[in-house]
Design a protein around this motif. Structure first.
Motif, short mmCIF file in Angstrom:
data_model
loop_
_atom_site.label_atom_id
_atom_site.label_comp_id
_atom_site.label_asym_id
_atom_site.label_seq_id
_atom_site.Cartn_x
_atom_site.Cartn_y
_atom_site.Cartn_z
N LYS A 146 -6.73 -3.32 -2.14
CA LYS A 146 -6.82 -1.87 -1.85
C LYS A 146 -8.10 -1.70 -0.77
O LYS A 146 -8.05 -0.61 -0.01
CB LYS A 146 -6.70 -0.82 -3.00
CG LYS A 146 -5.75 -0.78 -3.71
CD LYS A 146 -5.86 0.00 -5.09
CE LYS A 146 -4.62 -0.02 -5.79
NZ LYS A 146 -4.77 0.58 -7.22
N LYS B 188 3.14 1.99 -4.18
CA LYS B 188 2.30 1.82 -5.22
C LYS B 188 2.79 1.27 -6.61
O LYS B 188 2.13 0.57 -7.29
CB LYS B 188 1.43 3.30 -5.55
CG LYS B 188 0.96 3.91 -4.42
CD LYS B 188 -0.26 3.17 -3.73
CE LYS B 188 -1.16 3.87 -2.92
NZ LYS B 188 -0.33 4.50 -1.76
N LEU C 49 -0.84 -4.24 -5.05
CA LEU C 49 -2.22 -4.75 -4.57
C LEU C 49 -3.05 -4.63 -5.95
O LEU C 49 -3.08 -3.78 -6.68
CB LEU C 49 -2.61 -3.53 -3.54
CG LEU C 49 -2.17 -3.67 -2.46
CD1 LEU C 49 -2.42 -2.55 -1.56
CD2 LEU C 49 -2.05 -4.99 -1.71
N GLU D 6 -7.26 -4.06 -6.99
CA GLU D 6 -8.53 -3.23 -6.28
C GLU D 6 -9.02 -4.05 -5.09
O GLU D 6 -9.44 -3.28 -4.20
CB GLU D 6 -9.32 -2.91 -7.51
CG GLU D 6 -9.00 -2.12 -8.42
CD GLU D 6 -8.46 -0.84 -7.99
OE1 GLU D 6 -9.19 -0.16 -7.24
OE2 GLU D 6 -7.39 -0.36 -8.52
N GLN E 279 0.77 -1.17 0.14
CA GLN E 279 0.15 0.06 0.11
C GLN E 279 0.89 1.36 -0.02
O GLN E 279 0.62 2.35 -0.66
CB GLN E 279 -0.78 0.08 1.36
CG GLN E 279 -1.74 1.18 1.34
CD GLN E 279 -3.01 1.26 0.34
OE1 GLN E 279 -3.05 0.62 -0.50
NE2 GLN E 279 -3.63 2.08 0.57
#
Length: 211
Positions: A75, A20, A70, A72, A17
């Motif tokens: 996230k 990115k 990550l 979606e 996280q």
């Protein structure tokens, strides 16, 4: 969902996280203070859950370094205050047009979404097809919905209300669902039970529109 994961997997997701563009297995091993094999095992588990995916490779002058990022879904493991923002919108609309105006706007929104969903489906010739298609849509959206026939009428039951907290404070929110269901299936909707009113499920009885 984050709290359901093992501590190492939580930490791994938190590092992704914060980075990115992705991290390599070696970088994750250094960040977490564990072996590369342990990182690979955690990544395999998280990939299986759809939370992490292998991304583009990073040039390194030697063998390409595979990056992990990550998804979606991954996230969404982190707190996002959608319900707080939704409540602000509902309060703003209510102050502007009152509860009746809020209900009308929610119904219009539900009908608009139903039109969009209908355009995404092949032509359906009867209400039964539409009812089953609607149940599939609701299941995909997280309602945990199922359909059954009772005394010749279709009944949809949902074990989860995706707007539960909002609907508890603003019962008008249910009119979005009712309008969407009515427009999608060309039916009158009898909202027999509602979790926002203390029931264990939301139950909707569908019947042909009169006239």
């Amino acid at each position: 969902m984050l709290e359901m994961l093992a501590i190492r997997q939580k930490d791994l997701l938190k590092h992704l996280q914060s980075h990115k563009t992705g991290l390599t297995v070696d970088e994750l091993a250094n960040e977490l203070g564990i072996t590369r094999n342990a990182v690979r095992q955690h990544l395999a588990s998280l990939e299986g859950d759809g939370l992490v995916i292998q991304s583009d490779s990073r040039p390194s002058g030697g063998r390409p370094q595979h990056l992990y990022v990550l998804t979606e879904k991954g996230k969404e493991c982190f707190p996002r205050h959608y319900s707080w923002f939704a409540q602000l919108l509902v309060d703003s609309i209510t102050q502007e047009v009152g509860e009746a105006g809020l209900r009308a706007r929610l119904e219009a929104m539900g009908e608009k979404v139903a039109d969009q969903l209908l355009r995404q489906h092949p032509p359906m010739t009867n209400r039964q097809e539409k009812t089953h298609a609607l149940t599939d849509v609701m299941q995909h959206l997280g309602y945990e919905a199922s359909v059954q026939e009772k005394a010749g009428q279709a009944v949809i039951e949902a074990d989860n209300c995706v707007f539960h907290t909002l609907a508890m404070q603003n019962p008008e929110v249910c009119h979005f669902d009712l309008a969407l269901m009515s427009k999608f299936t060309n039916s009158e909707i009898d909202h027999e039970q509602c979790m926002a009113r203390g029931a264990h499920v939301c139950r909707f009885k569908l019947k042909a529109k009169s006239g």
